[in-house]
Design an enzyme around this catalytic site. Structure first.
Site, short mmCIF file in Angstrom:
data_model
loop_
_atom_site.label_atom_id
_atom_site.label_comp_id
_atom_site.label_asym_id
_atom_site.label_seq_id
_atom_site.Cartn_x
_atom_site.Cartn_y
_atom_site.Cartn_z
CG ASN A 108 -0.20 -0.08 2.51
OD1 ASN A 108 0.55 0.82 2.85
ND2 ASN A 108 -0.37 -1.18 3.23
CG ASP A 116 -6.71 -5.74 6.40
OD1 ASP A 116 -6.26 -5.74 7.55
OD2 ASP A 116 -7.31 -4.77 5.90
CE LYS A 153 8.91 -11.57 -14.26
NZ LYS A 153 9.58 -11.13 -15.46
N PRO A 178 -2.64 -12.17 10.24
CG PRO A 178 -0.65 -12.41 11.43
CD PRO A 178 -1.26 -12.63 10.07
CG ASP A 179 -6.13 -7.00 13.66
OD1 ASP A 179 -5.39 -6.36 14.44
OD2 ASP A 179 -7.03 -6.47 13.00
CB ILE A 180 -0.16 -6.90 14.52
CG1 ILE A 180 0.34 -7.67 13.29
CG2 ILE A 180 0.95 -6.73 15.55
CD1 ILE A 180 1.35 -6.91 12.44
CG PHE A 215 -2.92 5.54 13.55
CD1 PHE A 215 -2.31 5.44 14.78
CD2 PHE A 215 -2.76 6.71 12.83
CE1 PHE A 215 -1.56 6.48 15.30
CE2 PHE A 215 -2.02 7.76 13.32
CZ PHE A 215 -1.42 7.66 14.56
CE LYS A 243 -10.95 -0.25 10.53
NZ LYS A 243 -10.29 0.54 9.51
O1 PMT Z 1 2.84 6.07 6.53
P1 PMT Z 1 2.24 7.39 6.08
O2 PMT Z 1 2.44 7.63 4.63
O3 PMT Z 1 2.73 8.54 6.92
O4 PMT Z 1 0.65 7.30 6.30
C1 PMT Z 1 0.13 7.21 7.58
C2 PMT Z 1 -1.07 6.25 7.65
C3 PMT Z 1 -2.21 6.78 6.79
C4 PMT Z 1 -0.66 4.86 7.16
C5 PMT Z 1 -1.47 6.17 9.16
O5 PMT Z 1 -1.86 7.45 9.61
C6 PMT Z 1 -2.60 5.18 9.39
O6 PMT Z 1 -3.78 5.47 9.23
N1 PMT Z 1 -2.24 3.93 9.79
C7 PMT Z 1 -3.16 2.80 9.94
C8 PMT Z 1 -3.40 2.17 8.61
C9 PMT Z 1 -4.33 0.97 8.68
O7 PMT Z 1 -3.93 -0.11 8.37
O8 PMT Z 1 -5.51 1.22 9.16
P2 PMT Z 1 -6.70 0.10 9.32
O9 PMT Z 1 -7.90 0.94 9.60
O10 PMT Z 1 -6.74 -0.79 8.14
O11 PMT Z 1 -6.28 -0.75 10.58
C10 PMT Z 1 -6.70 -0.44 11.91
C11 PMT Z 1 -5.60 -0.70 12.89
O12 PMT Z 1 -5.29 -2.09 12.95
C12 PMT Z 1 -4.29 0.01 12.58
O13 PMT Z 1 -3.76 0.49 13.81
C13 PMT Z 1 -3.41 -1.08 11.99
O14 PMT Z 1 -2.03 -0.84 12.28
C14 PMT Z 1 -3.91 -2.32 12.72
N2 PMT Z 1 -3.81 -3.56 11.95
C15 PMT Z 1 -4.50 -3.74 10.79
C16 PMT Z 1 -4.43 -4.94 10.12
C17 PMT Z 1 -3.64 -5.97 10.63
N3 PMT Z 1 -3.55 -7.15 10.01
N4 PMT Z 1 -2.96 -5.79 11.76
C18 PMT Z 1 -3.01 -4.61 12.43
O15 PMT Z 1 -2.37 -4.44 13.48
#
Ligand code: PMT
Length: 427
Positions: free
Chosen positions: A210, A279, A289, A305-307, A323, A337
């Site tokens: 991403n 995800d 390849k 896994p969702d960390i 976030f 969330k």
């Molecule tokens: O890196 P930059 O270019 O500065 O951009 C910053 C940002 C936009 C990436 C940052 O501000 C941000 O929003 N980060 C979270 C991105 C994200 O994956 O959001 P989410 O809504 O999909 O996930 C929710 C939360 O679960 C997040 O804290 C994520 O870290 C966590 N997560 C998600 C999926 C996963 N498999 N494991 C996780 O821990």
């Protein structure tokens, strides 16, 4: 290490004889790694020319509120937003009175009014003016508003008298400004931050990822370290410099990030999950390849896994901050969330259409069970400091029993530390 590396210092120079010392101040601030921009009042230009400050700061000096050309380049709102700290040095008695009454009739007063960064004032004036109850009241008012008053020093003054009223020396002001960033709000805390994207391999040369640049996560790690925490930063692939006093662990995939986090989390009081973790990953990573033999290609994806959820579910979970990157229904999705992952706090940001991902600036809506706070669009470094201040405050306000549990945990962890090798000690 340069104590002000990468910091944006906006220096306001007002009309006092000490303005000549501010030229040296600019030089010393830059020597410490700061980027400096200067705003001068009309009276200041009677003492020093803008050209002096332009040469020393490396930027044109900002002079007029109503200069359309200058406003178009960087207007008073942009200047206020740009600043990590606004330092007024020297600050005359008249200028202090004007900011106390909220004037905005020249560029510098307007910037003061528009600035949400830390503001520091270095008074310089005759000692009788300094001792006047009107000035004393104004100083008290500024202090109550959170403005830092730096000095004045005592000594011989330009007017021939001696007493309090001398502007602090440039070196003293540089130390005081540096101290503003080292808040100590998270002193003794152990913080784990994730940052950047993850890459999920399709074959040896291709991956799913991403647009995360890592800037937001690195800014959070920097702010936490400046607040006195021991910080571990687990980062996906980014091209950013490791912040000072931060131990960095590089990973590539979500699975690697998960393993790295779980390996270090037992030593942490706070987990801040800024990484944009994929995800899903390809169910199978091709060993060779892939060839373009067919007209279409389908990839089967499997959940990662969702960390964050995994950390929050630990029996002795740290204070968990997630976030939420959303393109619609930002607040409700973020709240969902926070509930679903059992978080202490979530920072929601709008993404897409040149917002959030890979931008210099960002805005956050920070939510927790009993409250919320909007953090307006600004540079990610400044935003991260604001977020860290909220986290520190929430942590401080956790209930007595929660605090006790955390303290017990810290004691237990520190005891454990003494038997561990240096791997467990963030640097
Ligand atoms: O890196 P930059 O270019 O500065 O951009 C910053 C940002 C936009 C990436 C940052 O501000 C941000 O929003 N980060 C979270 C991105 C994200 O994956 O959001 P989410 O809504 O999909 O996930 C929710 C939360 O679960 C997040 O804290 C994520 O870290 C966590 N997560 C998600 C999926 C996963 N498999 N494991 C996780 O821990």
């Amino acid at each position: 290490m340069n104590g002000l590396s990468g910091k944006h210092i906006l220096l306001g120079v007002t009309g006092g004889i000490a303005a000549y010392k501010s030229a040296e101040l600019v030089r010393q601030l830059r020597q410490q790694g700061a980027e400096v921009r200067v705003v001068m009042t009309a009276a200041a230009m009677e003492f020093v020319t803008p050209l002096t400050f332009q040469a020393l700061s490396g930027h044109p000096v900002h002079l007029d509120l109503l200069d359309t050309g200058a406003e178009a380049a960087m207007g008073h709102i942009e200047l206020a937003r740009w600043a990590d700290t606004l330092l007024i040095a020297p600050a005359t008695a008249d200028f202090i009175a004007r900011i106390v009454s909220g004037r905005a009739d020249d560029l510098l007063t307007a910037v003061c009014l528009a600035c949400d960064a830390a503001v520091a004032v270095a008074p310089a004036m005759n000692s009788v003016m300094w001792g006047n109850p009107a000035t004393a009241n104004n100083i008290l008012t500024l202090e109550k508003r959170g403005v830092r008053i730096l000095g004045p020093a005592e000594g011989s003054l330009a007017c021939g008298e001696s007493g309090p009223g001398r502007m602090l020396e440039p070196a003293q002001l540089v130390s005081a400004v540096t101290a503003l960033f080292n808040t100590g709000l998270l002193a003794g805390r152990r913080v784990l931050v994730t940052a950047g994207p993850t890459r999920e391999a399709i074959d040896p040369v291709r991956y799913i990822s991403n647009r995360s640049s890592g800037r937001m996560g690195f800014a959070v790690a920097t702010a936490a370290a400046e607040a006195g925490a021991n910080v571990v930063l687990v980062s996906g692939p980014v091209s950013l410099t490791t912040p000072a006093r931060v131990r960095r662990i590089d990973v590539e995939s979500a699975a690697e990030m998960h393993a790295a986090v779980m390996n270090d989390i037992a030593y942490c009081d706070i987990f801040i999950s800024v990484a944009a973790v994929a995800d899903y990953r390809p169910a199978i990573t091709a060993q060779q390849k892939l060839k373009k033999t067919a007209a279409t290609l389908s990839l089967e994806l499997t959940r990662n896994p969702d960390i964050l959820a995994a950390v929050a579910a630990l029996p002795d979970a740290p204070f968990c901050v997630g976030f939420a990157a959303e393109t619609q229904a930002i607040d409700s999705n973020a709240r969902e969330k926070m509930r679903a992952k059992n978080l202490d706090m979530i920072a929601a940001n709008a993404v897409g259409q040149q917002q959030g991902f890979d931008q210099e600036d960002n805005a956050l809506h920070v939510l927790w069970a009993q409250g919320e706070q909007q953090l307006a669009l600004t540079g990610k470094a400044k935003l991260a400091r604001q977020l860290v201040a909220i986290i520190a405050e929430r942590l401080e306000n956790t209930t007595r029993s929660e605090t006790k549990t955390r303290q017990q945990k810290v004691v237990r962890i520190h005891a454990k530390d003494s038997t561990q090798d240096s791997r467990s000690t963030p640097r």
